[in-house]
Every structure is written in structure tokens, then in C-alpha cells.
Design an enzyme around this catalytic site. Sequence first.
Site, mmCIF file in Angstrom:
data_model
loop_
_atom_site.group_PDB
_atom_site.id
_atom_site.type_symbol
_atom_site.label_atom_id
_atom_site.label_comp_id
_atom_site.label_asym_id
_atom_site.label_seq_id
_atom_site.Cartn_x
_atom_site.Cartn_y
_atom_site.Cartn_z
ATOM 1 N N ASP A 156 -1.764 10.920 -1.897
ATOM 2 C CA ASP A 156 -2.109 9.952 -2.937
ATOM 3 C C ASP A 156 -2.380 10.611 -4.276
ATOM 4 O O ASP A 156 -2.367 9.968 -5.313
ATOM 5 C CB ASP A 156 -3.327 9.137 -2.517
ATOM 6 C CG ASP A 156 -2.957 8.255 -1.349
ATOM 7 O OD1 ASP A 156 -2.957 8.750 -0.206
ATOM 8 O OD2 ASP A 156 -2.612 7.088 -1.591
ATOM 9 N N LYS B 95 -4.748 10.298 3.192
ATOM 10 C CA LYS B 95 -5.489 9.449 4.129
ATOM 11 C C LYS B 95 -6.491 10.262 4.948
ATOM 12 O O LYS B 95 -6.193 11.368 5.384
ATOM 13 C CB LYS B 95 -4.484 8.730 5.034
ATOM 14 C CG LYS B 95 -5.047 7.761 6.040
ATOM 15 C CD LYS B 95 -5.973 6.726 5.463
ATOM 16 C CE LYS B 95 -5.375 5.903 4.365
ATOM 17 N NZ LYS B 95 -6.384 5.044 3.676
ATOM 18 N N ARG C 138 0.854 -1.172 0.000
ATOM 19 C CA ARG C 138 0.000 0.000 0.000
ATOM 20 C C ARG C 138 0.900 1.236 0.000
ATOM 21 O O ARG C 138 2.104 1.116 0.107
ATOM 22 C CB ARG C 138 -0.957 -0.016 1.203
ATOM 23 C CG ARG C 138 -0.222 -0.438 2.476
ATOM 24 C CD ARG C 138 -0.636 0.249 3.688
ATOM 25 N NE ARG C 138 -0.487 1.662 3.621
ATOM 26 C CZ ARG C 138 0.667 2.329 3.730
ATOM 27 N NH1 ARG C 138 1.828 1.678 3.890
ATOM 28 N NH2 ARG C 138 0.698 3.643 3.660
ATOM 29 N N GLY C 139 0.250 2.415 -0.049
ATOM 30 C CA GLY C 139 1.029 3.647 -0.196
ATOM 31 C C GLY C 139 1.174 3.918 -1.680
ATOM 32 O O GLY C 139 1.536 3.015 -2.454
ATOM 33 N N ALA C 140 0.895 5.167 -2.077
ATOM 34 C CA ALA C 140 0.762 5.472 -3.504
ATOM 35 C C ALA C 140 1.963 5.032 -4.359
ATOM 36 O O ALA C 140 1.781 4.320 -5.363
ATOM 37 C CB ALA C 140 0.486 6.969 -3.670
HETATM 38 O O1 MRU Z 1 -4.706 3.531 2.105
HETATM 39 P P1 MRU Z 1 -3.207 3.645 2.102
HETATM 40 O O2 MRU Z 1 -2.557 3.069 3.310
HETATM 41 O O3 MRU Z 1 -2.597 3.159 0.809
HETATM 42 O O4 MRU Z 1 -2.963 5.218 2.158
HETATM 43 C C1 MRU Z 1 -1.655 5.704 2.148
HETATM 44 C C2 MRU Z 1 -1.569 7.153 2.317
HETATM 45 O O5 MRU Z 1 -2.533 7.868 2.445
HETATM 46 C C3 MRU Z 1 -0.191 7.737 2.220
HETATM 47 O O6 MRU Z 1 -0.073 8.879 3.016
HETATM 48 C C4 MRU Z 1 0.052 8.137 0.762
HETATM 49 O O7 MRU Z 1 -0.170 7.057 -0.088
HETATM 50 C C5 MRU Z 1 1.413 8.647 0.570
HETATM 51 S S1 MRU Z 1 2.618 7.364 0.586
HETATM 52 C C6 MRU Z 1 4.135 8.032 0.292
#
Ligand code: MRU
Length: 367
Positions: free
Chosen positions: A243, A254, A53-55
Site C-alpha cells: 500500500d 496488509k 479496495r487494494g491500493a
Molecule cells: O485493506 P485492503 O484490502 O485494501 O488491503 C490491500 C492490500 O494490503 C494489498 O496487498 C495492497 O493494497 C496491494 S494491492 C495491489
Amino acid sequence: MKANGQSTRSIWLNADGWSVGTIDQTALPHRFVTLTLTTLDDAVHAIKSMQVRGAPLIGATAAYGMCLALRADASDDSLERARAALLSTRPTAINLRWALDEMAAAVRNQPREARVAAAYRRAAEICDQDVAINQAIGRNGLKLIEAIAARRNGQPVNVLTHCNAGWLATVDWGTATAPIYMAHDQGIAIHVWVDETRPRNQGAALTAWELGQHGVKHTVIADNTGGHLMQHGMVDMAIVGTDRVTAQGDVCNKIGTYLKALAAKDNNVPFYVALPSPTIDFSVSDGLTEIPIEQRGAEEQSTMTGRTADGRIETVRVVPDGSAVANYGFDVTPARLVTGLITERGVLEPSRQGLARAFPERAGARG
Ligand code: MRU
């Protein structure tokens, strides 16, 4: 960065030269488990189930998912099917679409026999590029931390962060965490307030784990604590990830990020967003109306998972049976609440002009 003392990225090519290794983030912080992805379906499942997970990591995993699909079948049909399957996994993080477009462009005009090698080459480049970008974000964000440290007379700089925008969410270094790791490595006293980030607890489980692995002082707080800390002068700056950032600088991240930005504005706490350029979506302007917000399963909200005193991992229900729950995964922070966008090309004004000046080649192409 380090996991159990070993330098590691969050995604890698295995020694066989084709299967893909990742860390199962659903097992952290209690167990460090790695996964091997060998098929398109594995990659789709890993993203959908949030094992990854994480963009930026979602984008990198999708890139390797395309490689695995083409390895099984290098036809145009297979390419389009893989693209559609991966694109449908998570709707909000724009890095996913960006990575899939990059992969399609790299292989589409290649003869079939050259496609697999071209795909693996481009996926590796996407990963290496993410690392280099995050290092540049780190250097640019470090200057902001240094400026605050200079006024703190050796007292720790207190940074608040939300969710996990650390190395686990990228290929390495993280976005929001890159300046923090660099400041720590330079000997600057730094302490991080880590929002637990309900409902999935990415802050409590992942950010706290990775900061701890690197020896960065941190304190996990309930999501509602940030405003109180800011009112009492206990936060010097906030740095969060994102994201998707729109052409006018609105920031989708988030759920709960917007409330932190409001509290920061009310308390004159600088609120920074760290992002790699693939997170900018120049095709949308108004984040509130144009970004699809993922709504996730009710069980994430109505249950919590953790380790029992005797070491078992258990999931318990925390909401009465029969109560309705809503689980919005993301919110949008309007550009006016953001102090600056920390990118690989500098700390930018969160505005159409600020973004277009720094990335003219992308702003002009609107994509
Ligand atoms: O739902 P997730 O855990 O994938 O959400 C992740 C986030 O909101 C992060 O802050 C975002 O992807 C930035 S990651 C460098």
C-alpha cells in the site's frame, strides 16, 4: 482478466459515457455483483465500505469520484471538497493521494467548461497506465519465476502470497499476481499458497477466487501456516503487494506481511514485493514511524461472514461478548527483510539508492 469466462477490468466507464462500473468485492466469492457509481458519495462509500479496495483500485476509483463530483459542480470549491472527502476514506494506501493530486493537476488550470472532459481523460489514463505498469511488473517478475522453474525440473514453483494484490485490487492483472498469471499462461507449472488474511479474508475470498477463475492451482492456508511450509521447503518464493513503499524501501502492506517476511528471512526464502511506482511515497523514509496505520472496526475482527450449507450469506460472532478486540489493518516490513522490489522499471534493490536510481524524476521531486 477473466470473471466467469468474460474479460473484465475491475473498474470501467459505462456505455452512457459518464457513470462508473465496478465489482462489489464484499459479495465475492459467493456472488459476482457489479455496482454503478453516479455520484461523489457513491465513490466515497465504495472505497470506505471496501466494495472496492487494494491500493491501485482505490486510486482509480478516487479519480473517477473526482469526475463525478466535477460533473455535478465544476467549481474550485467542489474540486477541493471532493478531494478532501475522497482523501479521508482510507489513510494508508498512498495511491489514493497520488491519484487525487494527478486529477487536481489535470483540471485545476482548466476553464470550468473544460474540466469535466479533462477529468474523465485523466481518469481513463490513470486506469490504462495501471494496466500497462502491471504488465511490465508481470514481465519483470516472470524472469524470477522462470529462474526458479529452471531448477525445479517440471515440479511446480510454489509461490506464497498474502492478502489480495491481484487484478481485483488493481485495474487489471494485479501486482503480485501479474508474474503468476504470465508464468501460468506460458505453461510454467505454478502453485500458489494463499494466506487467508484475517480478519477480512481477502486471500481466501478474493485471491483464491481470481486464481481459480484463471485456472491457476492454489491452496488456501491459515495465516499462521507460512512459517511451517517454509521450514519444510514448500515455498520457493513469496510475492506480496503493498500500500506504500518509503524512499528507503520499507514496505507497508496488509497486517501479517511482516511476520511472513521474518519467516522467509529465517528460511532463506526470497521475499519479493510487487508495486507500481505510484505506490512509492518519496516524502517519507521510515515506514515504522511515518506511515499512518489504519485501524478498522471491531466487527471485522469479532465476526466472520460466509455462506451456509443452504446458500444463505450469514455473519457470525467468533469472539466472546465483552472481549476487547484490536484491528490494525497494515504493518511495515523493513527494507532489510525484502529481497527485491518488482516494479515496472525492473527488480530493484529495496534501498534509497535502488529506488532513486530507477525513479530519479520522482526521488528528486520528493513527492
Ligand atoms: O485493506 P485492503 O484490502 O485494501 O488491503 C490491500 C492490500 O494490503 C494489498 O496487498 C495492497 O493494497 C496491494 S494491492 C495491489
